[in-house]
Design a protein around this motif. Sequence first.
Motif, PDB file in Angstrom:
ATOM      1  N   SER A 150       0.849  -1.193   0.000  1.00  0.00           N
ATOM      2  CA  SER A 150       0.000   0.000   0.000  1.00  0.00           C
ATOM      3  C   SER A 150       0.887   1.247   0.000  1.00  0.00           C
ATOM      4  CB  SER A 150      -0.894   0.004   1.248  1.00  0.00           C
ATOM      5  OG  SER A 150      -1.705   1.155   1.271  1.00  0.00           O
ATOM      6  N   TYR A 151       0.513   2.198  -0.841  1.00  0.00           N
ATOM      7  CA  TYR A 151       1.289   3.446  -0.960  1.00  0.00           C
ATOM      8  C   TYR A 151       0.353   4.619  -0.674  1.00  0.00           C
ATOM      9  CZ  TYR A 151       4.429   0.307  -3.472  1.00  0.00           C
ATOM     10  OH  TYR A 151       5.245  -0.741  -3.822  1.00  0.00           O
ATOM     11  N   LYS A 152       0.824   5.561   0.114  1.00  0.00           N
ATOM     12  CA  LYS A 152      -0.004   6.719   0.474  1.00  0.00           C
ATOM     13  C   LYS A 152      -0.054   7.724  -0.672  1.00  0.00           C
ATOM     14  CE  LYS A 152       0.738   6.311   5.460  1.00  0.00           C
ATOM     15  NZ  LYS A 152      -0.625   5.950   5.874  1.00  0.00           N
ATOM     16  N   LEU A 153      -0.449   7.242  -1.824  1.00  0.00           N
ATOM     17  CA  LEU A 153      -0.600   8.062  -3.028  1.00  0.00           C
ATOM     18  C   LEU A 153      -2.026   7.879  -3.524  1.00  0.00           C
ATOM     19  CD1 LEU A 153       2.670   6.905  -4.874  1.00  0.00           C
ATOM     20  CD2 LEU A 153       2.422   8.866  -3.373  1.00  0.00           C
ATOM     21  N   GLY A 154      -2.914   8.785  -3.125  1.00  0.00           N
ATOM     22  CA  GLY A 154      -4.320   8.662  -3.496  1.00  0.00           C
ATOM     23  C   GLY A 154      -4.795   9.859  -4.289  1.00  0.00           C
ATOM     24  N   ILE A 155      -5.930   9.717  -4.963  1.00  0.00           N
ATOM     25  CA  ILE A 155      -6.377  10.778  -5.870  1.00  0.00           C
ATOM     26  C   ILE A 155      -6.830  12.046  -5.132  1.00  0.00           C
ATOM     27  CG2 ILE A 155      -6.935   9.216  -7.777  1.00  0.00           C
ATOM     28  CD1 ILE A 155      -9.894   9.435  -6.989  1.00  0.00           C
ATOM     29  N   VAL A 156      -7.405  11.883  -3.931  1.00  0.00           N
ATOM     30  CA  VAL A 156      -7.840  13.068  -3.175  1.00  0.00           C
ATOM     31  C   VAL A 156      -6.637  13.790  -2.586  1.00  0.00           C
ATOM     32  CG1 VAL A 156      -9.196  13.921  -1.215  1.00  0.00           C
ATOM     33  CG2 VAL A 156     -10.114  12.085  -2.634  1.00  0.00           C
ATOM     34  N   THR A 204     -13.152   2.250 -13.217  1.00  0.00           N
ATOM     35  CA  THR A 204     -14.565   2.013 -13.534  1.00  0.00           C
ATOM     36  C   THR A 204     -15.165   3.188 -14.311  1.00  0.00           C
ATOM     37  OG1 THR A 204     -15.252   2.827 -11.342  1.00  0.00           O
ATOM     38  CG2 THR A 204     -14.958   0.439 -11.594  1.00  0.00           C
ATOM     39  N   SER A 205     -14.711   4.406 -14.011  1.00  0.00           N
ATOM     40  CA  SER A 205     -15.197   5.580 -14.761  1.00  0.00           C
ATOM     41  C   SER A 205     -14.767   5.511 -16.224  1.00  0.00           C
ATOM     42  CB  SER A 205     -14.666   6.877 -14.134  1.00  0.00           C
ATOM     43  OG  SER A 205     -15.212   7.079 -12.858  1.00  0.00           O
ATOM     44  N   ILE A 206     -13.509   5.136 -16.458  1.00  0.00           N
ATOM     45  CA  ILE A 206     -13.010   5.024 -17.842  1.00  0.00           C
ATOM     46  C   ILE A 206     -13.754   3.913 -18.584  1.00  0.00           C
ATOM     47  CG2 ILE A 206     -10.984   4.530 -19.284  1.00  0.00           C
ATOM     48  CD1 ILE A 206     -10.926   7.287 -17.852  1.00  0.00           C
ATOM     49  N   ALA A 207     -13.970   2.786 -17.890  1.00  0.00           N
ATOM     50  CA  ALA A 207     -14.708   1.670 -18.513  1.00  0.00           C
ATOM     51  C   ALA A 207     -16.133   2.099 -18.875  1.00  0.00           C
ATOM     52  CB  ALA A 207     -14.737   0.479 -17.559  1.00  0.00           C
ATOM     53  N   ALA A 208     -16.768   2.842 -17.970  1.00  0.00           N
ATOM     54  CA  ALA A 208     -18.141   3.310 -18.217  1.00  0.00           C
ATOM     55  C   ALA A 208     -18.186   4.273 -19.405  1.00  0.00           C
ATOM     56  CB  ALA A 208     -18.689   3.993 -16.966  1.00  0.00           C
ATOM     57  N   MET A 241      -9.851  16.689 -19.981  1.00  0.00           N
ATOM     58  CA  MET A 241      -9.079  17.904 -19.674  1.00  0.00           C
ATOM     59  C   MET A 241      -9.599  19.110 -20.459  1.00  0.00           C
ATOM     60  SD  MET A 241      -6.568  17.995 -17.446  1.00  0.00           S
ATOM     61  CE  MET A 241      -5.241  19.054 -18.016  1.00  0.00           C
ATOM     62  N   LYS A 242     -10.107  18.862 -21.651  1.00  0.00           N
ATOM     63  CA  LYS A 242     -10.590  19.954 -22.505  1.00  0.00           C
ATOM     64  C   LYS A 242     -11.993  20.434 -22.123  1.00  0.00           C
ATOM     65  CE  LYS A 242      -7.838  18.751 -26.578  1.00  0.00           C
ATOM     66  NZ  LYS A 242      -7.865  18.083 -27.905  1.00  0.00           N
ATOM     67  N   MET A 243     -12.669  19.645 -21.299  1.00  0.00           N
ATOM     68  CA  MET A 243     -14.048  19.987 -20.929  1.00  0.00           C
ATOM     69  C   MET A 243     -14.097  20.987 -19.772  1.00  0.00           C
ATOM     70  SD  MET A 243     -15.977  16.316 -20.814  1.00  0.00           S
ATOM     71  CE  MET A 243     -15.955  15.204 -22.223  1.00  0.00           C
ATOM     72  N   GLU A 244     -15.180  21.767 -19.733  1.00  0.00           N
ATOM     73  CA  GLU A 244     -15.449  22.581 -18.554  1.00  0.00           C
ATOM     74  C   GLU A 244     -15.794  21.636 -17.405  1.00  0.00           C
ATOM     75  OE1 GLU A 244     -18.575  25.340 -19.319  1.00  0.00           O
ATOM     76  OE2 GLU A 244     -17.430  26.473 -20.811  1.00  0.00           O
ATOM     77  N   MET A 245     -15.528  22.072 -16.157  1.00  0.00           N
ATOM     78  CA  MET A 245     -15.735  21.206 -14.998  1.00  0.00           C
ATOM     79  C   MET A 245     -17.172  20.687 -14.894  1.00  0.00           C
ATOM     80  SD  MET A 245     -14.199  19.681 -12.575  1.00  0.00           S
ATOM     81  CE  MET A 245     -12.631  20.501 -12.281  1.00  0.00           C
ATOM     82  N   LYS A 246     -18.144  21.528 -15.215  1.00  0.00           N
ATOM     83  CA  LYS A 246     -19.543  21.104 -15.108  1.00  0.00           C
ATOM     84  C   LYS A 246     -19.834  19.916 -16.026  1.00  0.00           C
ATOM     85  CE  LYS A 246     -24.284  22.774 -15.247  1.00  0.00           C
ATOM     86  NZ  LYS A 246     -25.224  23.753 -15.787  1.00  0.00           N
ATOM     87  N   VAL A 252     -18.513  12.023 -14.861  1.00  0.00           N
ATOM     88  CA  VAL A 252     -17.850  11.187 -13.840  1.00  0.00           C
ATOM     89  C   VAL A 252     -18.358  11.405 -12.420  1.00  0.00           C
ATOM     90  CG1 VAL A 252     -15.759  10.997 -15.239  1.00  0.00           C
ATOM     91  CG2 VAL A 252     -15.901  12.802 -13.514  1.00  0.00           C
ATOM     92  N   GLY A 253     -19.249  12.368 -12.211  1.00  0.00           N
ATOM     93  CA  GLY A 253     -19.819  12.600 -10.886  1.00  0.00           C
ATOM     94  C   GLY A 253     -19.341  13.897 -10.255  1.00  0.00           C
ATOM     95  N   ILE A 254     -20.247  14.542  -9.524  1.00  0.00           N
ATOM     96  CA  ILE A 254     -19.911  15.795  -8.845  1.00  0.00           C
ATOM     97  C   ILE A 254     -18.860  15.517  -7.776  1.00  0.00           C
ATOM     98  CG2 ILE A 254     -20.823  17.604  -7.312  1.00  0.00           C
ATOM     99  CD1 ILE A 254     -23.493  17.307  -8.874  1.00  0.00           C
ATOM    100  N   GLY A 255     -17.810  16.343  -7.772  1.00  0.00           N
ATOM    101  CA  GLY A 255     -16.718  16.152  -6.814  1.00  0.00           C
ATOM    102  C   GLY A 255     -15.605  15.261  -7.341  1.00  0.00           C
ATOM    103  N   ARG A 256     -15.831  14.702  -8.565  1.00  0.00           N
ATOM    104  CA  ARG A 256     -14.832  13.792  -9.142  1.00  0.00           C
ATOM    105  C   ARG A 256     -14.117  14.393 -10.352  1.00  0.00           C
ATOM    106  NH1 ARG A 256     -17.684   8.026  -8.924  1.00  0.00           N
ATOM    107  NH2 ARG A 256     -16.426   6.991  -7.355  1.00  0.00           N
ATOM    108  N   GLY A 257     -14.543  15.581 -10.766  1.00  0.00           N
ATOM    109  CA  GLY A 257     -14.022  16.170 -12.002  1.00  0.00           C
ATOM    110  C   GLY A 257     -12.525  16.377 -12.016  1.00  0.00           C
ATOM    111  N   ASP A 258     -11.975  16.860 -10.910  1.00  0.00           N
ATOM    112  CA  ASP A 258     -10.523  17.046 -10.828  1.00  0.00           C
ATOM    113  C   ASP A 258      -9.816  15.738 -10.474  1.00  0.00           C
ATOM    114  OD1 ASP A 258     -11.688  17.028  -8.314  1.00  0.00           O
ATOM    115  OD2 ASP A 258     -10.474  18.655  -7.490  1.00  0.00           O
ATOM    116  N   LEU A 259     -10.491  14.908  -9.670  1.00  0.00           N
ATOM    117  CA  LEU A 259      -9.877  13.662  -9.184  1.00  0.00           C
ATOM    118  C   LEU A 259      -9.638  12.645 -10.297  1.00  0.00           C
ATOM    119  CD1 LEU A 259     -11.986  13.139  -5.918  1.00  0.00           C
ATOM    120  CD2 LEU A 259      -9.858  14.418  -6.193  1.00  0.00           C
TER     121      LEU A 259
END
Length: 300
Positions: A150-156, A204-208, A241-246, A252-259
């Motif tokens: 386990s590595y303390k490297l997470g998306i958040v 799972t987001s990329i697969a979806a 990356m080219k899309m607006e955050m909204k 990908v879900g609210i709160g996940r746009g940057d992650l």
Amino acid sequence: MIAIDLGSNTIRAVKYDCATNEKLDEFERIIKTADRLVETGGITDEAIERIIEGVLDIKKRFGEDKIKAVATEALRSAKNKEYVLEKIKQQTGVEFEIISAYEEAQYTAIAVESCLGKCGYENERFFLVDIGGGSTELILKNKDNVISESYKLGIVTFTQKYKTPDAIKLAVKKQTKVFKDFIDLVFSTYKKPKIFAASSGTPTSIAALKKGMNYHTYDPEKVNGTVVTLDDLDYWGEKLMKMEMKKREELVGIGRGDLIITGIYIFREIFKLTKYKECVVCDDGVREGVAVSECRMENG
């Protein structure tokens, strides 16, 4: 029975029938447990409220049943973990157990083994990555053995520490180099498995997205067994990356746009270090592993 997985970014739960070994219902919500964890060293009061609300909604949706609830990296790291657990218990009646990184890896491996088998893939030996909000788990499943790091490297935590996409990309490139030692060791000791699998939000987001789904039309059964490649990561990374955050968050879900961008950067480096050409994605993760384990004990 009900299994709850409190992660660093999401809370996920599943209602499971131990008699038939079937998933009856599931729940997932982005609650950002690890929000400002890098800055404060603890779980904020706002995050605690989101957790409590999530747990109460799970109980309301699933009804009364035996509950096994586990928490992972955000709680492992938080200096106020005892206070957080007590507050959740007082408000919801649910007692969470903070599991070790190795237990987390075992639960994930159990779930992915089942997913791969159901999808027609070889499931005795596989290499697995779980990119979480507060940590990344690398796991080798070799028959009955689970070898993990386990590595303390997470998306958040990465996103909140390094802020901009360029800074995050550079930090990911530098800090994921530590993965190489573990990968080289397990591949030389146990022989490189043919199957590369991934669980957690980024894969799972990329697969979806590849299957034409978005956050609102997401179907875990369609995601399970989907194959993604490095080209898919490059394509969707550039497109998002080219899309607006909204617009990005609609996908990908609210709160996940940057992650999601951080997650793609980490996933890409693992692809390169392992030299796999493709990866089988499974939506099933810790919550399913907990449910299956509890049912096995119940059924003897």
